[in-house]
Design an enzyme around this catalytic site. Structure first.
Site, PDB file in Angstrom:
ATOM      1  N   HIS A   1       0.858  -1.182   0.000  1.00 37.19           N
ATOM      2  CA  HIS A   1       0.000   0.000   0.000  1.00 37.19           C
ATOM      3  C   HIS A   1       0.895   1.233   0.000  1.00 37.19           C
ATOM      4  O   HIS A   1       1.246   1.764   1.066  1.00 37.19           O
ATOM      5  CB  HIS A   1      -0.928  -0.007   1.217  1.00 37.19           C
ATOM      6  CG  HIS A   1      -1.871  -1.166   1.252  1.00 37.19           C
ATOM      7  ND1 HIS A   1      -2.800  -1.388   0.263  1.00 37.19           N
ATOM      8  CD2 HIS A   1      -2.021  -2.184   2.135  1.00 37.19           C
ATOM      9  CE1 HIS A   1      -3.498  -2.480   0.545  1.00 37.19           C
ATOM     10  NE2 HIS A   1      -3.038  -2.985   1.669  1.00 37.19           N
TER      11      HIS A   1
ATOM     12  N   THR B   1       1.611  -8.552  -1.564  1.00 37.73           N
ATOM     13  CA  THR B   1       0.294  -9.165  -1.445  1.00 37.73           C
ATOM     14  C   THR B   1      -0.886  -8.229  -1.655  1.00 37.73           C
ATOM     15  O   THR B   1      -1.982  -8.676  -1.949  1.00 37.73           O
ATOM     16  CB  THR B   1       0.160  -9.802  -0.054  1.00 37.73           C
ATOM     17  OG1 THR B   1       0.400  -8.791   0.944  1.00 37.73           O
ATOM     18  CG2 THR B   1       1.161 -10.927   0.126  1.00 37.73           C
ATOM     19  N   GLU B   2      -0.701  -6.941  -1.492  1.00 35.86           N
ATOM     20  CA  GLU B   2      -1.847  -6.027  -1.560  1.00 35.86           C
ATOM     21  C   GLU B   2      -1.402  -4.739  -2.245  1.00 35.86           C
ATOM     22  O   GLU B   2      -1.500  -3.649  -1.684  1.00 35.86           O
ATOM     23  CB  GLU B   2      -2.392  -5.755  -0.157  1.00 35.86           C
ATOM     24  CG  GLU B   2      -2.814  -7.016   0.571  1.00 35.86           C
ATOM     25  CD  GLU B   2      -3.441  -6.761   1.931  1.00 35.86           C
ATOM     26  OE1 GLU B   2      -3.856  -5.605   2.195  1.00 35.86           O
ATOM     27  OE2 GLU B   2      -3.530  -7.707   2.733  1.00 35.86           O
ATOM     28  N   LEU B   3      -0.932  -4.871  -3.473  1.00 33.61           N
ATOM     29  CA  LEU B   3      -0.305  -3.744  -4.155  1.00 33.61           C
ATOM     30  C   LEU B   3      -1.326  -2.748  -4.683  1.00 33.61           C
ATOM     31  O   LEU B   3      -2.265  -3.108  -5.386  1.00 33.61           O
ATOM     32  CB  LEU B   3       0.567  -4.266  -5.303  1.00 33.61           C
ATOM     33  CG  LEU B   3       1.338  -3.218  -6.104  1.00 33.61           C
ATOM     34  CD1 LEU B   3       2.340  -2.483  -5.216  1.00 33.61           C
ATOM     35  CD2 LEU B   3       2.047  -3.865  -7.287  1.00 33.61           C
TER      36      LEU B   3
END
Length: 376
Positions: free
Chosen positions: A234, A262-264
């Site tokens: 993030h 994992t959470e781009l």
């Protein structure tokens, strides 16, 4: 910079949904020799309500993560009640499309119902009761998808933001410091072949990075296998620096584990908080016009910054492809992004590679073309 401007002017304005021109590689093809590229999905994209997004997912990605479907609250809302239909559909979708399927997440201090930690009178349960509930939950959920879900985010966001200590949660308060080891042990027992991950945000920060290193070393000392550390990407347009992100990739790889992003997403909007790269969903602020400046569309100058940022990030990922297994964007299109509602609800955010009309943005083009250049 000139080269990137040329890329932008010669790039296709978008990808016509339903087909890809032969000269237009997909994300999964562009990096097929390097790592998986995927997205986090919501239920509308699985049940046919958002057919254009579903087509885009099939076209572009070879791994998927569930945004909310497998978190404790949605899948196990009451003591003796499981809601497996959405998760079953998610896993079936991944299998039908030959994707590497991720389970997210087994242990987290958010989105875990109160009943997990309380007895019928509302008082904290004992360590023994909570361990039993944890084991039963993991055995049931992981066991159901044994051999189908390839990797699990076993533990999510367990390190404090400021000092890098264990976060003060009900898990720590009731179970003690071995709560993480227990979760990994139960997950491994339920599916010995599944990859098991620790997942967290702001891992570019030295204090938090050291906290994760300490945690993983403690697990390894107990004989607990951690396959990879998930670095939630993030990020903002300028912060953290590529050098900060790279320092954590290198430090984690020295533990003998791999790294996943994992959470781009890349937030282009101003934040009321000075903290960069965070993802603490408990932070919320009132709406204000100055924090939602691009309601009519993203200015070209900011679009260029976003394009450059994604190109730099994927160049870094490609550089460390020997230890990076997976890049997962947190959402499919800008319309799906959680950043439209965090930390201020109702904003118009532009953090992903595909826009609200499902079109590939210039940032997408720079990413796939950078991959093509790297392979020459």
């Amino acid at each position: 910079m000139k080269a990137r401007n040329i890329l932008l002017t010669t790039a296709l304005a978008g990808v016509a949904l339903g087909f890809v021109q032969k000269a237009q590689p997909t994300l999964k093809d562009a990096f097929k020799k390097d790592f998986y590229v995927g997205a986090a999905l919501n239920y509308r994209q699985l049940n046919g309500q958002d057919a254009k997004a579903t087509a885009l997912i099939k076209q572009q990605f070879n791994t998927i993560s569930p945004e909310n479907l497998l978190k404790w609250g949605p899948v196990h809302p009451q003591l003796n009640t499981y809601n497996f239909k959405p998760a079953d559909d998610y896993v079936a979708f991944g299998q039908q499309n030959n994707m590497f399927i991720i389970g997210h997440t087994l242990m987290w201090h958010q989105q875990t119902p109160k009943w997990v930690f309380e007895d019928e009178a509302g008082k904290p349960v004992s360590r023994e009761v909570l361990l039993k509930r944890l084991e039963e939950h993991i055995n049931t959920v992981v066991g159901r998808y044994k051999g189908k879900i390839g990797g699990w985010d076993v533990l999510n966001e367990a390190i404090d933001d400021q000092q890098g200590d264990l976060r003060k949660t009900k898990w720590l308060e009731i179970l003690g410091e071995d709560f993480a080891a227990k979760a990994f042990e139960y997950a491994h027992k339920a599916d010995p072949k599944a990859e098991l991950y620790y997942n967290d945000y702001s891992l570019f920060r030295p204090e938090k990075r050291e906290g994760v290193i300490k945690l993983v070393k403690s697990l390894q000392a107990k004989g607990v296998k951690v396959t990879a550390i998930g670095m939630q990407g993030h990020y903002g347009l300028k912060q953290p620096s590529i050098e900060q992100i790279e320092a954590s990739i290198v430090a984690f790889s020295k533990l003998g584990v791999h790294v996943n992003f994992t959470e781009l997403d890349v937030d282009v909007l101003p934040k009321p908080s000075r903290r960069q790269g965070g993802a603490d969903i408990s932070e919320n602020y009132a709406a204000a016009t100055q924090y939602n400046p691009y309601q009519a569309g993203l200015p070209d100058s900011v679009q260029q910054q976003l394009t450059n940022r994604y190109a730099d990030l994927f160049a870094l990922f490609h550089k460390h492809r020997d230890v990076i297994d997976r890049i997962t964007l947190w959402g499919v299109t800008d319309a799906d992004s959680w950043l439209n509602d965090w930390p201020i609800r109702g904003r118009t955010s532009y953090p992903l590679l595909f826009g609200r009309n499902y079109e590939a943005k210039p940032a997408f083009q720079s990413v796939v073309q950078a991959a093509a250049q790297k392979s020459k």
